[in-house]
Design a protein around this motif. Structure first.
Motif, short mmCIF file in Angstrom:
data_model
loop_
_atom_site.label_atom_id
_atom_site.label_comp_id
_atom_site.label_asym_id
_atom_site.label_seq_id
_atom_site.Cartn_x
_atom_site.Cartn_y
_atom_site.Cartn_z
N ARG A 167 0.82 -1.22 0.00
CA ARG A 167 0.00 0.00 0.00
C ARG A 167 0.85 1.27 0.00
NH1 ARG A 167 -5.44 -0.86 0.67
NH2 ARG A 167 -5.55 1.17 -0.35
N SER A 168 1.93 1.26 0.78
CA SER A 168 2.70 2.51 0.89
C SER A 168 3.32 2.88 -0.46
CB SER A 168 3.78 2.37 1.96
OG SER A 168 4.61 1.28 1.63
N TYR A 207 -9.76 0.71 -5.84
CA TYR A 207 -9.37 1.22 -7.17
C TYR A 207 -10.42 0.88 -8.22
CZ TYR A 207 -4.63 1.47 -5.16
OH TYR A 207 -3.55 1.71 -4.37
N ALA A 232 2.09 2.11 -3.45
CA ALA A 232 1.02 2.59 -4.33
C ALA A 232 0.60 4.00 -3.93
CB ALA A 232 -0.17 1.64 -4.26
N GLU A 233 0.58 4.25 -2.62
CA GLU A 233 0.15 5.56 -2.15
C GLU A 233 1.18 6.65 -2.44
OE1 GLU A 233 -0.94 4.61 1.87
OE2 GLU A 233 -2.78 3.62 1.15
N SER A 234 2.42 6.24 -2.70
CA SER A 234 3.44 7.24 -3.01
C SER A 234 3.33 7.73 -4.47
CB SER A 234 4.84 6.66 -2.77
OG SER A 234 5.13 5.71 -3.77
N LEU A 238 -0.65 6.90 -10.84
CA LEU A 238 -1.52 5.82 -10.39
C LEU A 238 -2.49 5.41 -11.50
CD1 LEU A 238 -2.56 3.93 -8.14
CD2 LEU A 238 -4.09 5.78 -7.42
N PHE A 259 -9.04 -2.80 -3.10
CA PHE A 259 -8.21 -1.68 -2.63
C PHE A 259 -8.85 -0.33 -2.92
CE2 PHE A 259 -5.80 -5.42 -3.55
CZ PHE A 259 -5.08 -5.60 -2.38
N ASP A 314 1.76 9.69 -7.60
CA ASP A 314 0.80 10.80 -7.73
C ASP A 314 -0.38 10.31 -8.57
OD1 ASP A 314 1.31 11.15 -10.50
OD2 ASP A 314 3.06 12.40 -10.03
N GLN A 315 -1.45 11.09 -8.61
CA GLN A 315 -2.70 10.64 -9.23
C GLN A 315 -2.49 10.21 -10.68
OE1 GLN A 315 -5.23 9.99 -7.44
NE2 GLN A 315 -6.49 9.28 -9.15
#
Ligand SMILES: [Zn+2]
Ligand SMILES: [Zn+2]
Length: 272
Positions: free
Chosen positions: A137-138, A182, A140-142, A148, A180, A144-145
């Motif tokens: 998760r970390s 998404y 993927a969360e790093s 992603l 998740f 930017d939009q």
């Protein structure tokens, strides 16, 4: 009711992410009156894999081959003497690059496996130079939009190529990314529909994965996708995706009811 599952996991060698041994899974399947059991640990091999995340990830070909060979041997040994027909499968993270395909074809030629399930738990960019496992998760969360979005588009295109590859007995949880959060927006339907069309064109069996009911309150895939696949008469198999003995056969009755409601009669199984 379906009396088998081809999509299950064990904790072999302390490496794979199940919670029980092959012998325990087989014993429980016998108690449930299953006719067959397929054990399909993860085959996640890619040169760009972050192996520090889990020992289940491989980035070295020889290590991967040795591990998967050992897995097959272990399951065959556990199956000896069981009245069940035990099958050996792998749930494979597919990648479309020529380098990955070359290595995977080599693996298939060397492993004593009965079938392969096509899957993707990967967020990748177009040339696979960046690869994030969806559970990380970390990482993927790093992103930017914009990045992603590209990774998610590539995820769908990768699944489509998995179907086109012809490698797989069936395709696992086509909309796993929803777990998740998404690709829930309607704009992603275009990609989901492309996947439906390629499953149809290839007459590629796929699964109704019941573990979604635990993880996000909905089976995989979405009911509207099931409807579209039913209209196209694509063979379906129910999977529990059991990672522990208690999950074997989970929600099978609910899945059968859903298929009945949808008038989904084209059921798939491995040939005898
Ligand atoms: Zn999976
Ligand atoms: Zn699985």
């Amino acid at each position: 009711m379906q009396k088998f599952s081809y999509h299950t996991h064990t904790n072999s060698f302390g490496i794979f992410d199940g919670h029980n041994s092959a012998a325990e899974m087989i014993k429980r399947a016998e108690e449930l009156g299953f006719e067959e059991l397929g054990i399909s640990n993860h085959l996640i091999y890619h040169a760009g894999a972050d192996v520090s995340f889990s020992p289940m990830f491989c980035n070295d070909y020889q290590k991967a081959e040795d591990l998967y060979k050992k897995t097959c041997e272990e399951i065959r040994a556990a199956a000896a003497g069981s009245r069940l027909k035990v099958r050996i499968g792998f749930e494979v993270d597919f990648f479309s690059s020529p380098a990955w395909r070359r290595d995977f074809e080599k693996l298939m030629s060397r492993l004593d496996a009965d079938y392969y399930i096509g899957a993707s738990h990967a967020l990748i960019n177009h040339d696979e130079s960046r690869y994030i496992n969806i559970y990380q998760r970390s990482a993927a969360e790093s992103l930017d939009q914009e990045a992603l979005e590209e990774f998610l588009r590539c995820h769908w295109l990768n699944l489509i190529e998995a179907v086109n590859s012809g490698y797989f007995a069936f395709i696992a949880h086509p909309d796993v990314v929803k777990v998740f959060g998404y690709c829930l927006e309607p704009r992603w339907d275009e990609y989901k529909m492309k996947l439906v069309e390629v499953l149809a064109a290839r007459k590629q069996p796929f699964e109704l994965n019941t573990s979604g009911w635990n993880k996000c309150g909905e089976q995989h895939p979405h009911e509207w996708m099931l409807n579209e696949l039913q209209k196209r008469n694509i063979p379906i198999v129910i999977s529990d995706d059991a990672h522990k003995v208690e999950a074997l056969g989970q929600h099978f009755e609910r899945a059968e009811n859903l298929l009945r409601q949808l008038n989904y009669t084209n059921r798939w199984k491995l040939s005898a």
